[in-house]
Design an enzyme around this catalytic site. Structure first.
Site, PDB file in Angstrom:
ATOM      1  CG  ASP A 263      -2.184   0.861   0.972  1.00  0.00           C
ATOM      2  OD1 ASP A 263      -3.246   0.284   0.685  1.00  0.00           O
ATOM      3  OD2 ASP A 263      -2.086   2.109   1.048  1.00  0.00           O
ATOM      4  CG  ASN A 289       2.665   4.142  -7.341  1.00  0.00           C
ATOM      5  OD1 ASN A 289       1.960   3.256  -7.834  1.00  0.00           O
ATOM      6  ND2 ASN A 289       2.587   5.399  -7.707  1.00  0.00           N
ATOM      7  CG  ASP A 310      -9.988  -3.978  -2.948  1.00  0.00           C
ATOM      8  OD1 ASP A 310     -10.770  -3.452  -3.771  1.00  0.00           O
ATOM      9  OD2 ASP A 310     -10.227  -4.025  -1.724  1.00  0.00           O
ATOM     10  CB  CYS A 350     -14.974  -0.032  -5.349  1.00  0.00           C
ATOM     11  SG  CYS A 350     -13.517   0.990  -5.176  1.00  0.00           S
TER      12      CYS A 350
HETATM   13  N1  SAH Z   1      -8.138  -4.005   0.010  1.00  0.00           N
HETATM   14  C1  SAH Z   1      -8.428  -3.053   1.062  1.00  0.00           C
HETATM   15  C2  SAH Z   1      -9.073  -1.794   0.578  1.00  0.00           C
HETATM   16  C3  SAH Z   1      -8.247  -1.007  -0.382  1.00  0.00           C
HETATM   17  S1  SAH Z   1      -8.703   0.675  -0.488  1.00  0.00           S
HETATM   18  C4  SAH Z   1      -9.327  -3.722   2.091  1.00  0.00           C
HETATM   19  O1  SAH Z   1      -9.957  -4.731   1.781  1.00  0.00           O
HETATM   20  O2  SAH Z   1      -9.443  -3.191   3.208  1.00  0.00           O
HETATM   21  C5  SAH Z   1      -7.515   1.313  -1.542  1.00  0.00           C
HETATM   22  C6  SAH Z   1      -6.127   1.431  -0.945  1.00  0.00           C
HETATM   23  O3  SAH Z   1      -5.274   1.773  -2.015  1.00  0.00           O
HETATM   24  C7  SAH Z   1      -5.938   2.491   0.121  1.00  0.00           C
HETATM   25  O4  SAH Z   1      -5.399   1.888   1.264  1.00  0.00           O
HETATM   26  C8  SAH Z   1      -4.887   3.451  -0.498  1.00  0.00           C
HETATM   27  O5  SAH Z   1      -3.925   3.895   0.447  1.00  0.00           O
HETATM   28  C9  SAH Z   1      -4.228   2.585  -1.515  1.00  0.00           C
HETATM   29  N2  SAH Z   1      -3.631   3.233  -2.685  1.00  0.00           N
HETATM   30  C10 SAH Z   1      -4.141   4.229  -3.449  1.00  0.00           C
HETATM   31  N3  SAH Z   1      -3.330   4.487  -4.497  1.00  0.00           N
HETATM   32  C11 SAH Z   1      -2.285   3.637  -4.406  1.00  0.00           C
HETATM   33  C12 SAH Z   1      -1.131   3.384  -5.192  1.00  0.00           C
HETATM   34  N4  SAH Z   1      -0.884   4.072  -6.314  1.00  0.00           N
HETATM   35  N5  SAH Z   1      -0.289   2.419  -4.809  1.00  0.00           N
HETATM   36  C13 SAH Z   1      -0.516   1.699  -3.689  1.00  0.00           C
HETATM   37  N6  SAH Z   1      -1.596   1.881  -2.904  1.00  0.00           N
HETATM   38  C14 SAH Z   1      -2.464   2.833  -3.244  1.00  0.00           C
END
Ligand code: SAH
Length: 406
Positions: A263, A289, A310, A350
């Protein structure tokens, strides 16, 4: 309740033929461009009677003086809603929403209790995390004192020991012309002291919940059933991309040899680590990232048996559609290339603006480019506590595809 009626005591509002057609097709919103400005000045959040262009009654609705969604239907033409009964009806709908959760959510002490239109309570969202309930009020109607009291009264009756915390979205209050206010606890539980942090249990796993942590969202309760199903398919070495606080990663751990969670958010990963400790699990958390990480890993030839994708909603509006598909495809292409033969991809979106068919097309195109044969094992949506109301496509936003990759 009356069998049918042609007149109503509520102030009338006329909708255009297009607005009426939308309601007749089962939707519950009419946009401001599809209403004729009411003759009388209406109070913010008032109950109105909706009439079509020929003056026929379509039902009662809650009115916003400022939102682009001018009216949200509350009752059909057969059941007259009197303004004086509104609070009581809302209290009863809260009770019905809770009793539906009692039927369908067992052995979990966290779920969505009230999902706005899908629970016939437009503009209200309530989530339960064990003994903390979070409430989001999204419209003028739901913010009216009598209605708030009815909602809170019903919630307290069903959860006397729970603390209720209101999560305020400042932008929404601005759009609805509601006075600014801060997020915070609402009153006190009938038993014990109010709290803002707790531990909740889903699918037998324990998670921290703290209303005060920076992240706007709580846990992603809509994935609860998908977590459990993903765990059944998971094995070997697993990677959970966009792990947030470790929701999928901790579920995968039960059947995998090794699990990593990626994340971009350090605070999210800190909670993920606390969650792992709480369950006695040992997951590797990687702050990166996702696009860069997957690129590095795939060019480095790293392989996995199970990968979860996700990401956050890439298509916030239909205008972002092309960019969103490009983003989904890049992620899925890289993940497909990194799966061993017989491996499992659990891939989610989503974005309401990307339909299931469009998501599957994207996946097919990624599979072709990756030269992998992909068999779809399950096409899933949000958990049952986030019901989809037919006619209101906005309530159907989450896709979770489970596929076997050769
Ligand atoms: N799978 C998680 C929900 C994910 S929500 C669960 O079930 O609880 C989306 C997540 O993506 C957030 O935590 C956000 O910090 C992360 N995120 C957003 N852009 C990102 C990127 N470019 N690289 C890595 N993580 C990212």
């Amino acid at each position: 309740m009356k069998a049918s009626k042609v007149t109503s005591n509520n102030p009338p509002i006329h909708v255009t033929a297009r607005g009426a057609a939308r309601l007749k097709a089962g939707h519950v919103w009419v946009y401001r461009s599809d209403i004729k400005e009411p003759k009388a000045k209406l109070e913010p959040g008032s109950l109105v009677s909706v009439l079509d262009d020929k003056g026929r009654l379509l039902g009662d609705a809650l009115y916003s003086t400022t939102s682009q969604i001018a009216i949200r239907m509350f009752a059909g033409p057969r059941e007259e809603t009197l303004a004086s009964d509104l609070a009581e009806i809302i209290g009863n709908r809260v009770a019905a929403a809770i009793s539906y959760r009692d039927e369908i959510v067992q052995q979990n002490d966290a779920c969505r209790l009230i999902f706005s239109e899908a629970d016939f309570l437009p503009g209200l969202i309530v989530d339960r995390y064990n003994d903390i309930l979070t409430m989001q009020v999204l419209t003028q109607a739901m913010d009216r004192p009598a209605i708030r009291d009815a909602v809170l009264g019903s919630l307290r009756e069903h959860f006397p020991g729970a603390s209720i915390y209101e999560r305020v979205d400042e932008r929404i209050r601005e759009l609805e012309h509601l006075a600014p206010k801060a997020s915070g606890l609402v009153g006190k539980p009938q038993k014990g002291n109010a709290k803002t942090a707790t531990i909740f249990t889903i699918n037998g796993l324990r998670f921290h919940y703290d209303v005060a942590t920076g992240q706007k969202t709580g846990a992603f309760l809509d994935q609860r059933e998908n977590y459990a199903v993903a765990a059944q398919y998971a094995r070997g070495e697993a990677l959970d991309v966009f792990t947030y606080q470790g929701g999928f990663a901790l579920h995968l751990y039960q059947n995998c040899r090794r699990v990593s969670g990626v994340d971009i958010s350090r605070p999210a990963l800190e909670v993920a680590e606390e969650n792992a400790t709480l369950n006695g699990y040992n997951v590797e958390w990687i702050e990166a990232n996702a696009f860069d990480y997957l690129k590095d890993q795939s060019t480095g030839g790293r392989m996995y048996d199970t990968i979860v994708l996700d990401p956050p909603a890439f298509a916030k509006t239909r205008k972002n559609f092309d960019a969103a598909i490009k983003g989904y495809k890049e992620l899925n292409l890289r993940a497909l290339k990194m799966l061993r033969s017989g491996g499992t991809l659990i891939t989610c979106s989503c974005s309401f603006h990307v339909s299931e068919a469009e998501f599957l097309d994207m996946l097919a195109s990624a599979a072709a480019d990756a030269h992998r044969s992909v068999r779809v094992l399950e096409k899933r949506n949000a958990s049952k506590d986030h019901p989809v109301l037919l006619g209101v496509p906005e309530t159907n936003y989450l896709k979770c595809v489970i596929a076997r990759v050769e």
